[in-house]
Design an enzyme around this catalytic site. Structure first.
Site, PDB file in Angstrom:
ATOM      1  N   GLU A 111       0.827  -1.218   0.000  1.00  0.00           N
ATOM      2  CA  GLU A 111       0.000   0.000   0.000  1.00  0.00           C
ATOM      3  C   GLU A 111       0.864   1.273   0.000  1.00  0.00           C
ATOM      4  O   GLU A 111       0.695   2.168   0.831  1.00  0.00           O
ATOM      5  CB  GLU A 111      -0.982   0.014   1.183  1.00  0.00           C
ATOM      6  N   ASP A 258       1.217  -8.679   2.808  1.00  0.00           N
ATOM      7  CA  ASP A 258      -0.117  -8.678   3.415  1.00  0.00           C
ATOM      8  C   ASP A 258      -0.909  -9.699   2.603  1.00  0.00           C
ATOM      9  O   ASP A 258      -1.297  -9.439   1.474  1.00  0.00           O
ATOM     10  CB  ASP A 258      -0.747  -7.289   3.323  1.00  0.00           C
ATOM     11  N   ASN A 260      -3.768 -11.010   3.501  1.00  0.00           N
ATOM     12  CA  ASN A 260      -5.203 -10.929   3.807  1.00  0.00           C
ATOM     13  C   ASN A 260      -5.779 -12.292   4.179  1.00  0.00           C
ATOM     14  O   ASN A 260      -6.898 -12.632   3.806  1.00  0.00           O
ATOM     15  CB  ASN A 260      -5.966 -10.302   2.635  1.00  0.00           C
TER      16      ASN A 260
END
Length: 371
Positions: A111, A258, A260
């Site tokens: 991100e 990440d 998720n």
């Protein structure tokens, strides 16, 4: 808090009184500083760069400004966070302070806004001896950044992919692509995603025989997207195998990101066990009509270097472990895991992000060494 301060100054009398006379008006917000930060205690473990036989790795979703700065974020996602603490300049300053204090050799970020990489992170980390590489997710206007310490590693080659493009165009994934074509609803969702995988091959500057395949990714986020994440992992593992087995035979892998995916998920099980059965419940994560049952495998022996923390993401409505640093357990071992902030530190401002923490995720940090 907008504070209007009116001062009365009478020239020559040397004192100030509140009053209507000569007025100086400050309309800027008066903000509290972060005070004690969630990473202050962690910096006590990472004051020095570790020795040449070791590698300090960091994986961290830093919360893209493109997501932090929306009305939805301010009112629904992070209503507990002071609005000024969501602003990019505030978070960037906190983030640079945090990352600089980790004295890391490898930093895998997710991100990352392009402007943040170019204008802020790359110059700041460059000053601490780290070279960075950025890969954007086209639709999202944010992406991945991987940094490595210049005096420890040189970059041999880079092999980034967009999962959807690689799946369609690379012979490597032909069999998976054919299997997926039997499930058009799932195929469409997989191909719509702009998720990317960064892969760098690094070589030790002191021992050229030591090479490292460093992968960094951010998988599809949806809670019911377990089946999509399994496909993304399959593409990732095939691609990493191509780099770490075919192009550079038998080089150790460090796979950060990440994901998720909690430790009970199919994706975590697939990565750490080397396979996923066609009857795994994650194949029906979004209901029967989106079932896509496949039996998949990869050749690596990977383990989560930081174990399975209670959480790496802590927001108002959710907390769970979603981030990992997977390492090749045949070639690497964990020297130390830098403890995560305490629950009290994380919740001192209710949840993340906050005035003392720049993201809704927590950085994972560990020191690795070659076996």
């Amino acid at each position: 808090v907008g504070l209007r301060l009116k001062l009365r100054c009478t020239p020559g009398d040397g004192e100030q009184r509140y009053g209507p006379a000569l007025e100086v008006e400050s309309t800027g917000p008066v903000e509290a500083g972060p005070g004690a930060c969630t990473f202050d205690a962690r910096h006590l473990y990472t004051k020095k760069v570790c020795g040449h036989g070791s590698v300090r790795a960091v994986s961290y979703n830093i919360l893209a400004d493109t997501y932090a700065q929306t009305e939805f974020s301010r009112t629904v996602l992070y209503p507990y966070c002071a609005p000024y603490a969501l602003e990019i300049d505030y978070r960037q300053n906190l983030l640079k302070k945090e990352l600089a204090g980790y004295s890391a050799d490898l930093i895998c970020l997710q991100e990352v806004d392009k402007s943040v990489f170019v204008d802020s992170l790359a110059p700041a980390l460059d000053a601490f001896g780290l070279e960075g590489s950025f890969r954007i997710k086209e639709k999202q206007h944010e992406g991945l950044a991987t940094f490595y310490r210049r005096d420890k590693f040189s970059l041999l080659s880079q092999h980034d992919i967009v999962f959807s493009e690689a799946l369609l165009s690379e012979p490597l994934h032909k069999e998976l692509c054919e299997q997926l074509a039997k499930y058009p609803l799932v195929q469409e969702k997989v191909l719509q995603r702009s998720s990317v995988l960064q892969v760098l091959v690094l070589q030790s500057t002191t021992d050229p025989s030591r090479k490292l395949c460093v992968a960094n990714t951010h998988l599809y986020w949806h809670p019911k997207g377990g089946n999509i994440r399994l496909i993304q992992i399959a593409v990732a593992m095939s691609h990493i195998k191509h780099v770490a087995c075919d192009l550079y035979p038998r080089i150790p892998v460090v796979f950060c990101g990440d994901f998720n995916s909690t430790p009970s998920s199919g994706a975590y099980s697939f990565i750490s066990s080397g396979g996923i059965a066609e009857d795994h419940e994650d194949w029906v994560s979004n209901g029967e009509e989106e079932r896509c049952s496949m039996s998949l495998s990869h050749p690596f022996k990977l383990q989560s270097a930081c174990g399975e923390p209670a959480y790496t993401n802590y927001v108002g409505g959710f907390h769970g472990c979603l981030d990992y640093i997977f390492i090749d357990r045949n070639a690497l071992e964990v020297e130390q895991v830098i403890p995560l902030p305490s629950h009290e530190e994380i919740t001192s401002h209710q949840a993340l992000p906050s005035v003392s923490h720049p993201s809704d995720h927590i950085a994972l940090i560990c020191d690795l060494k070659w076996k």
